[in-house]
Design a protein around this motif. Structure first.
Motif, mmCIF file in Angstrom:
data_model
loop_
_atom_site.group_PDB
_atom_site.id
_atom_site.type_symbol
_atom_site.label_atom_id
_atom_site.label_comp_id
_atom_site.label_asym_id
_atom_site.label_seq_id
_atom_site.Cartn_x
_atom_site.Cartn_y
_atom_site.Cartn_z
ATOM 1 N N PHE A 1 58.650 55.402 -33.130
ATOM 2 C CA PHE A 1 57.911 56.389 -32.115
ATOM 3 C C PHE A 1 57.577 56.322 -30.858
ATOM 4 O O PHE A 1 56.551 56.665 -30.154
ATOM 5 N N ASP B 1 64.792 66.445 -43.211
ATOM 6 C CA ASP B 1 64.769 66.872 -44.879
ATOM 7 C C ASP B 1 63.608 66.095 -45.758
ATOM 8 O O ASP B 1 62.591 66.411 -46.087
ATOM 9 N N ARG C 1 53.362 73.037 -30.081
ATOM 10 C CA ARG C 1 54.039 72.026 -29.074
ATOM 11 C C ARG C 1 54.177 72.690 -27.640
ATOM 12 O O ARG C 1 54.185 72.040 -26.681
ATOM 13 N N ILE D 1 59.166 78.095 -37.123
ATOM 14 C CA ILE D 1 59.371 77.159 -38.267
ATOM 15 C C ILE D 1 58.867 75.750 -38.083
ATOM 16 O O ILE D 1 58.013 75.238 -39.107
ATOM 17 N N GLN D 2 58.839 75.097 -36.810
ATOM 18 C CA GLN D 2 58.465 73.745 -36.977
ATOM 19 C C GLN D 2 56.833 73.549 -36.566
ATOM 20 O O GLN D 2 56.193 72.714 -36.914
ATOM 21 N N ASP E 1 60.180 63.429 -30.311
ATOM 22 C CA ASP E 1 60.680 64.616 -29.399
ATOM 23 C C ASP E 1 59.906 64.532 -28.125
ATOM 24 O O ASP E 1 60.183 65.635 -27.315
ATOM 25 N N PHE F 1 59.899 69.827 -47.517
ATOM 26 C CA PHE F 1 60.672 70.806 -46.805
ATOM 27 C C PHE F 1 59.464 71.834 -46.081
ATOM 28 O O PHE F 1 59.269 72.895 -46.581
ATOM 29 N N ALA F 2 58.743 71.065 -45.425
ATOM 30 C CA ALA F 2 57.724 71.574 -44.605
ATOM 31 C C ALA F 2 56.649 72.417 -45.619
ATOM 32 O O ALA F 2 56.354 73.783 -45.352
ATOM 33 N N GLN G 1 55.915 69.853 -37.310
ATOM 34 C CA GLN G 1 56.952 69.129 -37.706
ATOM 35 C C GLN G 1 56.675 67.776 -37.096
ATOM 36 O O GLN G 1 56.884 66.919 -37.739
ATOM 37 N N THR G 2 56.850 67.703 -35.622
ATOM 38 C CA THR G 2 56.558 66.543 -35.149
ATOM 39 C C THR G 2 55.286 66.129 -34.278
ATOM 40 O O THR G 2 55.015 65.527 -33.660
ATOM 41 N N GLN H 1 48.575 68.017 -31.331
ATOM 42 C CA GLN H 1 49.975 68.920 -31.835
ATOM 43 C C GLN H 1 49.773 69.072 -33.371
ATOM 44 O O GLN H 1 49.750 67.749 -34.027
ATOM 45 N N ARG I 1 53.810 54.425 -26.711
ATOM 46 C CA ARG I 1 53.908 55.213 -27.926
ATOM 47 C C ARG I 1 52.378 55.597 -28.031
ATOM 48 O O ARG I 1 51.384 54.977 -27.811
ATOM 49 N N MET J 1 62.530 60.042 -35.097
ATOM 50 C CA MET J 1 61.149 59.566 -35.599
ATOM 51 C C MET J 1 61.174 59.841 -37.246
ATOM 52 O O MET J 1 60.391 59.266 -37.965
ATOM 53 N N ARG K 1 65.462 76.221 -47.692
ATOM 54 C CA ARG K 1 66.012 74.934 -48.128
ATOM 55 C C ARG K 1 65.692 74.861 -49.685
ATOM 56 O O ARG K 1 64.722 75.289 -50.198
ATOM 57 N N GLU L 1 61.817 63.652 -44.333
ATOM 58 C CA GLU L 1 60.422 63.469 -43.476
ATOM 59 C C GLU L 1 59.436 62.317 -43.673
ATOM 60 O O GLU L 1 58.321 62.400 -43.641
ATOM 61 N N LYS M 1 50.922 66.777 -36.208
ATOM 62 C CA LYS M 1 50.371 66.521 -37.569
ATOM 63 C C LYS M 1 50.417 67.696 -38.411
ATOM 64 O O LYS M 1 50.813 68.579 -38.331
ATOM 65 N N ASP N 1 46.652 58.421 -32.526
ATOM 66 C CA ASP N 1 45.527 59.307 -32.505
ATOM 67 C C ASP N 1 44.297 58.936 -31.449
ATOM 68 O O ASP N 1 43.699 59.745 -30.738
ATOM 69 N N HIS O 1 48.582 65.479 -26.515
ATOM 70 C CA HIS O 1 49.796 65.556 -27.367
ATOM 71 C C HIS O 1 49.229 65.437 -29.005
ATOM 72 O O HIS O 1 49.701 65.878 -29.777
ATOM 73 N N SER O 2 48.003 64.567 -28.945
ATOM 74 C CA SER O 2 47.730 64.214 -30.392
ATOM 75 C C SER O 2 47.066 65.304 -31.210
ATOM 76 O O SER O 2 46.858 65.232 -32.238
ATOM 77 N N ASP P 1 53.218 70.513 -24.727
ATOM 78 C CA ASP P 1 54.048 70.466 -23.894
ATOM 79 C C ASP P 1 53.649 70.649 -22.362
ATOM 80 O O ASP P 1 53.734 70.299 -21.217
ATOM 81 N N TYR Q 1 51.246 57.616 -39.075
ATOM 82 C CA TYR Q 1 52.696 57.244 -38.651
ATOM 83 C C TYR Q 1 52.710 55.614 -39.082
ATOM 84 O O TYR Q 1 53.443 55.118 -39.504
ATOM 85 N N GLU Q 2 51.662 54.973 -38.502
ATOM 86 C CA GLU Q 2 51.476 53.564 -38.640
ATOM 87 C C GLU Q 2 51.536 53.005 -39.790
ATOM 88 O O GLU Q 2 52.219 52.031 -40.390
#
Ligand code: FAD
Lengths: 315, 274
Positions: free
Chosen positions: B154, B133, A229, A264-265, B194, A129-130, A245-246, A242, B173, B129, B25, B135, A248, B176, A239-240, A233, A94-95
């Motif tokens: 994040f 779509d 998740r 789907i996620q 989320d 799209f995933a 979608q939200t 996971q 935040r 975040m 999609r 992404e 890795k 890893d 959490h890392s 959760d 992400y970073e």
């Protein structure tokens, strides 16, 4: 010859697999120079040198890492100007994507994230799209900024270790920045990094708080442990870990989905895995729609038996 | 954008109208995303919830705080704003223009930055975040760069310490290898994960109240942008081809009869995965 600037964030004890992949990809595109944001040991720098890198640019102050993202983007922009690089390669965290984002605005350059393949004319391939679409795209500006997914390119060293020359760059930090006020290291598991692992055993709500049978199988296969998740959760695992979608997105050779329904996620993070195995009590779980091999059964009997069998065969 | 409002907080929440991931999609022949069956991006619901919680924690609308839901996109995209108003945003803005079609992250962040400058100043700009779509998660950081604001991205938690003109934002935040705590002054651009909260649903009262809330509709000309600065013309990347991945064939599914673990190992051996 094009200069390719590879961004390395903060050095570990030695080069990570994904970093070696970046350096090799760079070497296949032109002459590689490295921009390294943090401190590094000699062994790490020698490793960088073994990819034919002769120059490593470093910021002249630690402040770039004490602020969020903006500092590293400013440093990298300075390194691109100094080296005249035409291609900038970053990892896919992400970073790294955010650094790429700000760098793009600073340089007026296009950014493509999640690159899994790259043609000689710099046409980049990624999933959309995933994982349900494969998309080819190109940067239309003079400088191309690409963030590259781990496991997509081979790491091929150019020669033996050698010490690259270090060059310090002055960096002007932006005036308005967010400051990092604390940093707590997470415990290291000794297992491979999820994003780089060849094998992943991932658990969901079905593991009911007990990841030990998954860890045993992962260790027998030399793999990493991931999670849905629902499992992160519930606090059963970091959490890392996971995937989805939200979390890795991963594409290992083998993904073993255990006690995960396959929402789907969750699929979004794993459906480009080479081979998918699913173990679930419920024969109607959507995860079976994408599994190469599915087992309707109780994970607490299937996993220990599989682990034992691998040991028995001496594999 | 520099002088933050001294009294109530003004929060902009960026909400995107995206294809619903529960359906298949598609990318159209013109290589842009097909936007039928679209919804408010669920990742933006966390940003909206974060805004509402911040405001509620500091005196609510009575204290002069205001949450504005902002979207950019075709006519139907206003749906994302309407849903946000039902959930609890105070008012909405919809930037819409033919020329925006096909904008990549750089063009999107350019348009949104111009829009926010036009509407501002805001104390806080909140986003999800990533869009569900594209992404890429490039837009929040690009907005911060374009607006010259601190970015707190994040965020898995968010708190605001009120003060007279020097409010401080603190966030956590996760990375890893480490977890970070972050501090920033306002105004700032903040994206949230989320992990940060449980978004609320619109209730009957909210749905009724939303009907009376204002939605301002703006075009590119209104915010001082030329047509060729955005859309396909203003983008720095271009999609050249898009193909649906061949669906994964369903493989063998067996039912455990006491030997499934052994059969799993047989399968792995057959695939040379051991
Ligand atoms: C905005 C958003 C983002 C999200 N991001 C992600 C994400 O990144 N990653 C993610 O995973 N999810 C994500 N989710 C959540 C996702 O929608 C699902 O809720 C989640 O993946 C479900 O996790 P699960 O499959 O572990 O749990 P469940 O759906 O509860 O499935 C548990 C499964 O375990 C099986 N089971 C139970 N006991 C056993 C046993 N003893 N042996 C074998 N099988 C057993 C059950 O049959 C069931 O199929 C997201 C949701 C939202 C709204």
């Amino acid at each position: 010859m094009t200069t390719v600037l590879v961004f390395l964030d903060h050095a570990g004890a030695s080069l990570a697999k994904s970093e070696r992949e970046l350096l090799s990809l760079g070497a296949s595109l032109g002459e590689v120079t490295v921009a390294l944001a943090g401190d590094a040991d000699q062994a790490y720098l020698d490793g960088v040198g073994s990819y034919g890198v002769q120059q490593v640019y470093r910021p002249d102050s630690a402040a770039v890492s004490e602020v969020l993202v903006a500092g590293k983007a400013a440093f990298l922009a300075e390194a691109v100007r100094t080296t005249g690089a035409g291609i900038v390669l970053l990892g896919n965290s992400y970073e790294a994507k955010e650094i790429a984002a700000r760098l793009g605005v600073r340089l007026g350059a296009g950014v493509i994230t999640d690159v899994v393949a790259l043609a000689a004319d710099l046409t980049a391939t990624k999933s959309d799209f995933a994982g349900s679409y494969t998309v080819d795209c190109r940067v239309t500006t003079d400088v191309a900024i690409l963030t590259v997914k781990p496991n997509s390119f081979d790491a091929i060293e150019a020669g033996g270790p050698s010490s690259p020359h270090e060059v310090r760059l002055p960096v002007d930090l932006p005036a308005a920045v967010a400051r990092v006020t604390g940093r707590v290291d997470k415990p290291v598991s000794g297992r491979p990094e999820l994003a780089e692992a060849r094998v992943i055993v991932a658990g969901g709500r079905g593991v009911n708080g007990d990841f030990t049978p998954l860890e045993a199988l992962a260790d027998a296969l030399g793999g990493a442990v991931g999670a849905s998740r629902a499992a992160t959760d519930a606090g059963w695992i970091e959490h890392s870990a996971q995937i989805g979608q939200t979390g890795k997105t991963v594409s290992p050779q083998l993904y073993i989905s255990v006690g995960i329904s396959g929402a789907i996620q969750q699929k979004a993070g794993m459906q480009t895995s080479k081979v998918i195995v699913a173990i679930n009590k419920d024969a109607d779980s959507p995860v079976f729609e994408i599994a190469d091999f599915g087992i309707v059964g109780d994970l607490f009997t299937v996993l220990p038996q599989a682990t034992e069998e691998i040991r028995k065969r001496g594999l | 954008m520099d002088e933050a409002t001294a009294g109530g907080l003004r929060i902009a929440v960026l909400v995107k109208h995206v294809p619903d991931a529960q359906f298949d999609r598609h990318i159209g022949e013109d290589l842009t995303t097909v936007r039928t069956e679209s919804i408010l991006s669920e990742l933006d619901e966390y940003a909206l919830e974060a805004a509402l919680q911040l405001v509620e924690a500091h005196g609510g609308a009575a204290a002069g705080h205001r949450v504005t839901a902002i979207t950019m996109g075709p006519a139907a995209a206003v749906g994302a704003v309407k849903k946000s108003l039902q959930i609890g945003a105070d008012d909405g803005v919809h930037l819409t223009d033919e020329a925006l079609t096909g904008s990549d992250a750089s063009a999107t962040s350019k348009a949104l930055a111009a829009l926010l400058r036009h509407l501002g100043p805001f104390d806080l700009i909140l986003t999800g975040m990533a869009s569900t779509d594209g992404e890429t998660s490039l837009v929040p950081a690009q907005l911060a760069e374009r607006l010259g604001l601190p970015q707190v991205t994040f965020a898995a938690s968010l708190e605001l310490t009120p003060g007279d003109g020097d409010r401080t934002l603190s966030a956590r935040r996760d990375n890893d290898t480490y977890a970070e705590t972050i501090e920033s002054s306002l105004p700032a651009v903040v994206s949230v994960t989320d992990q940060i909260n449980e978004p609320r649903y619109p209730n009957f009262k909210g749905i009724m109240a939303a009907k009376k809330k204002q939605i301002q509709v703006l075009s590119l000309a209104d915010i001082g942008l030329q047509q060729d600065e955005v859309g396909l013309a203003g983008s720095w990347t271009r999609v050249e081809a898009a193909a649906p991945r061949p669906p994964r064939n369903q493989g063998t599914v067996i039912t455990d009869e006491g030997d499934a673990g052994v059969r799993l190992v047989d399968f792995l051996a057959g695939q040379k995965l051991l």
